[in-house]
Design a protein around this motif. Sequence first.
Motif, PDB file in Angstrom:
ATOM      1  N   GLN A   1      28.785  17.485  16.391  1.00  0.00           N
ATOM      2  CA  GLN A   1      27.890  18.282  15.550  1.00  0.00           C
ATOM      3  C   GLN A   1      26.728  17.388  15.147  1.00  0.00           C
ATOM      4  O   GLN A   1      26.933  16.318  14.574  1.00  0.00           O
ATOM      5  CB  GLN A   1      28.605  18.783  14.290  1.00  0.00           C
ATOM      6  CG  GLN A   1      29.544  19.920  14.522  1.00  0.00           C
ATOM      7  CD  GLN A   1      30.137  20.427  13.214  1.00  0.00           C
ATOM      8  OE1 GLN A   1      30.357  19.668  12.285  1.00  0.00           O
ATOM      9  NE2 GLN A   1      30.387  21.720  13.152  1.00  0.00           N
ATOM     10  N   ARG A   2      25.521  17.841  15.447  1.00  0.00           N
ATOM     11  CA  ARG A   2      24.335  17.075  15.099  1.00  0.00           C
ATOM     12  C   ARG A   2      23.331  18.007  14.434  1.00  0.00           C
ATOM     13  O   ARG A   2      22.917  18.995  15.032  1.00  0.00           O
ATOM     14  CB  ARG A   2      23.687  16.462  16.344  1.00  0.00           C
ATOM     15  CG  ARG A   2      24.496  15.355  16.964  1.00  0.00           C
ATOM     16  CD  ARG A   2      23.703  14.676  18.041  1.00  0.00           C
ATOM     17  NE  ARG A   2      24.497  13.621  18.650  1.00  0.00           N
ATOM     18  CZ  ARG A   2      24.095  12.915  19.672  1.00  0.00           C
ATOM     19  NH1 ARG A   2      22.907  13.151  20.214  1.00  0.00           N
ATOM     20  NH2 ARG A   2      24.846  11.980  20.170  1.00  0.00           N
ATOM     21  N   ALA A   3      22.986  17.676  13.230  1.00  0.00           N
ATOM     22  CA  ALA A   3      21.975  18.431  12.475  1.00  0.00           C
ATOM     23  C   ALA A   3      22.292  19.925  12.448  1.00  0.00           C
ATOM     24  O   ALA A   3      21.424  20.768  12.629  1.00  0.00           O
ATOM     25  CB  ALA A   3      20.582  18.182  13.033  1.00  0.00           C
ATOM     26  N   GLY A   4      23.569  20.251  12.265  1.00  0.00           N
ATOM     27  CA  GLY A   4      23.975  21.649  12.171  1.00  0.00           C
ATOM     28  C   GLY A   4      24.130  22.359  13.495  1.00  0.00           C
ATOM     29  O   GLY A   4      24.473  23.540  13.536  1.00  0.00           O
ATOM     30  N   ALA A   5      23.877  21.684  14.599  1.00  0.00           N
ATOM     31  CA  ALA A   5      24.019  22.297  15.925  1.00  0.00           C
ATOM     32  C   ALA A   5      25.236  21.704  16.624  1.00  0.00           C
ATOM     33  O   ALA A   5      25.628  20.567  16.377  1.00  0.00           O
ATOM     34  CB  ALA A   5      22.771  22.036  16.758  1.00  0.00           C
ATOM     35  N   TYR A   6      25.826  22.491  17.487  1.00  0.00           N
ATOM     36  CA  TYR A   6      26.962  22.032  18.282  1.00  0.00           C
ATOM     37  C   TYR A   6      26.431  21.540  19.623  1.00  0.00           C
ATOM     38  O   TYR A   6      25.683  22.231  20.304  1.00  0.00           O
ATOM     39  CB  TYR A   6      27.950  23.173  18.502  1.00  0.00           C
ATOM     40  CG  TYR A   6      28.535  23.698  17.228  1.00  0.00           C
ATOM     41  CD1 TYR A   6      29.490  22.978  16.521  1.00  0.00           C
ATOM     42  CD2 TYR A   6      28.118  24.917  16.708  1.00  0.00           C
ATOM     43  CE1 TYR A   6      30.021  23.454  15.336  1.00  0.00           C
ATOM     44  CE2 TYR A   6      28.639  25.404  15.525  1.00  0.00           C
ATOM     45  CZ  TYR A   6      29.593  24.666  14.846  1.00  0.00           C
ATOM     46  OH  TYR A   6      30.113  25.134  13.670  1.00  0.00           O
ATOM     47  N   VAL A   7      26.807  20.320  19.991  1.00  0.00           N
ATOM     48  CA  VAL A   7      26.313  19.730  21.230  1.00  0.00           C
ATOM     49  C   VAL A   7      27.465  19.074  21.985  1.00  0.00           C
ATOM     50  O   VAL A   7      28.499  18.737  21.408  1.00  0.00           O
ATOM     51  CB  VAL A   7      25.200  18.675  20.971  1.00  0.00           C
ATOM     52  CG1 VAL A   7      23.997  19.300  20.311  1.00  0.00           C
ATOM     53  CG2 VAL A   7      25.728  17.509  20.144  1.00  0.00           C
TER      54      VAL A   7
ATOM     55  N   ILE B   1      25.528  23.604  22.785  1.00  0.00           N
ATOM     56  CA  ILE B   1      26.571  24.551  23.164  1.00  0.00           C
ATOM     57  C   ILE B   1      26.855  25.478  21.991  1.00  0.00           C
ATOM     58  O   ILE B   1      26.432  25.220  20.856  1.00  0.00           O
ATOM     59  CB  ILE B   1      27.870  23.821  23.598  1.00  0.00           C
ATOM     60  CG1 ILE B   1      28.383  22.906  22.479  1.00  0.00           C
ATOM     61  CG2 ILE B   1      27.641  23.038  24.883  1.00  0.00           C
ATOM     62  CD1 ILE B   1      29.706  22.233  22.770  1.00  0.00           C
ATOM     63  N   SER B   2      27.593  26.536  22.241  1.00  0.00           N
ATOM     64  CA  SER B   2      27.947  27.483  21.181  1.00  0.00           C
ATOM     65  C   SER B   2      29.131  26.945  20.384  1.00  0.00           C
ATOM     66  O   SER B   2      29.806  26.001  20.798  1.00  0.00           O
ATOM     67  CB  SER B   2      28.300  28.838  21.788  1.00  0.00           C
ATOM     68  OG  SER B   2      29.523  28.737  22.500  1.00  0.00           O
ATOM     69  N   LYS B   3      29.398  27.587  19.255  1.00  0.00           N
ATOM     70  CA  LYS B   3      30.525  27.178  18.415  1.00  0.00           C
ATOM     71  C   LYS B   3      31.837  27.399  19.156  1.00  0.00           C
ATOM     72  O   LYS B   3      32.746  26.582  19.069  1.00  0.00           O
ATOM     73  CB  LYS B   3      30.524  27.957  17.105  1.00  0.00           C
ATOM     74  CG  LYS B   3      31.631  27.518  16.166  1.00  0.00           C
ATOM     75  CD  LYS B   3      31.579  28.226  14.837  1.00  0.00           C
ATOM     76  CE  LYS B   3      32.696  27.719  13.927  1.00  0.00           C
ATOM     77  NZ  LYS B   3      32.671  28.371  12.627  1.00  0.00           N
ATOM     78  N   ALA B   4      31.941  28.480  19.920  1.00  0.00           N
ATOM     79  CA  ALA B   4      33.157  28.757  20.688  1.00  0.00           C
ATOM     80  C   ALA B   4      33.398  27.666  21.734  1.00  0.00           C
ATOM     81  O   ALA B   4      34.537  27.196  21.907  1.00  0.00           O
ATOM     82  CB  ALA B   4      33.069  30.120  21.354  1.00  0.00           C
ATOM     83  N   GLN B   5      32.350  27.247  22.419  1.00  0.00           N
ATOM     84  CA  GLN B   5      32.484  26.167  23.397  1.00  0.00           C
ATOM     85  C   GLN B   5      32.869  24.858  22.705  1.00  0.00           C
ATOM     86  O   GLN B   5      33.677  24.085  23.223  1.00  0.00           O
ATOM     87  CB  GLN B   5      31.179  25.971  24.172  1.00  0.00           C
ATOM     88  CG  GLN B   5      30.854  27.087  25.131  1.00  0.00           C
ATOM     89  CD  GLN B   5      29.463  26.933  25.713  1.00  0.00           C
ATOM     90  OE1 GLN B   5      28.506  26.618  24.990  1.00  0.00           O
ATOM     91  NE2 GLN B   5      29.338  27.136  27.022  1.00  0.00           N
ATOM     92  N   TYR B   6      32.270  24.614  21.553  1.00  0.00           N
ATOM     93  CA  TYR B   6      32.586  23.414  20.772  1.00  0.00           C
ATOM     94  C   TYR B   6      34.070  23.390  20.400  1.00  0.00           C
ATOM     95  O   TYR B   6      34.751  22.380  20.585  1.00  0.00           O
ATOM     96  CB  TYR B   6      31.716  23.371  19.509  1.00  0.00           C
ATOM     97  CG  TYR B   6      32.104  22.309  18.519  1.00  0.00           C
ATOM     98  CD1 TYR B   6      31.704  20.995  18.704  1.00  0.00           C
ATOM     99  CD2 TYR B   6      32.866  22.628  17.403  1.00  0.00           C
ATOM    100  CE1 TYR B   6      32.054  20.011  17.802  1.00  0.00           C
ATOM    101  CE2 TYR B   6      33.219  21.653  16.492  1.00  0.00           C
ATOM    102  CZ  TYR B   6      32.824  20.350  16.692  1.00  0.00           C
ATOM    103  OH  TYR B   6      33.176  19.384  15.799  1.00  0.00           O
TER     104      TYR B   6
END
Length: 135
Positions: free
Chosen positions: A73-79, A89-94
């Motif tokens: 998780q970087r700066a509120g995004a899933y990567v 990537i999406s939260k589901a993929q994360y």
Amino acid sequence: MLLALPGFVVALIALRRLAIRETGTPAGGGQASWRLLRETMPGWLLIASWLLFAGFWLVGVLSLGGTPGVPEQRAGAYVANNHGEVTVISKAQYLTLKAQDQRSVVAVAGGFCVFTAVISTALLRREERREAVRP
């Protein structure tokens, strides 16, 4: 994983000592180990333990393949971070990638634990037989 590793190392050392005691060299470890298992463990238990061991390792290998990177998780995004190459990537993929990571760790620890349990049980059973024979 950290709890499984010391027992695994102790079991390997015990097997090495057994091989040296029975054959005179550590090179005969495989034969000495197999003889130990055949003499002390019932066949059905050996088959069940090897299937369980193989199952853990199969789950571990299958959970490692085809991942786009380490989930972060970087700066509120899933990567997914793949050696510095970051993909959003999406939260589901994360969550799926996190679950895969956890499965692989549990699978490896499970394989170590099954190996350790079988070897330590065989060594203890052999020692019990030796104690029963002694006057």
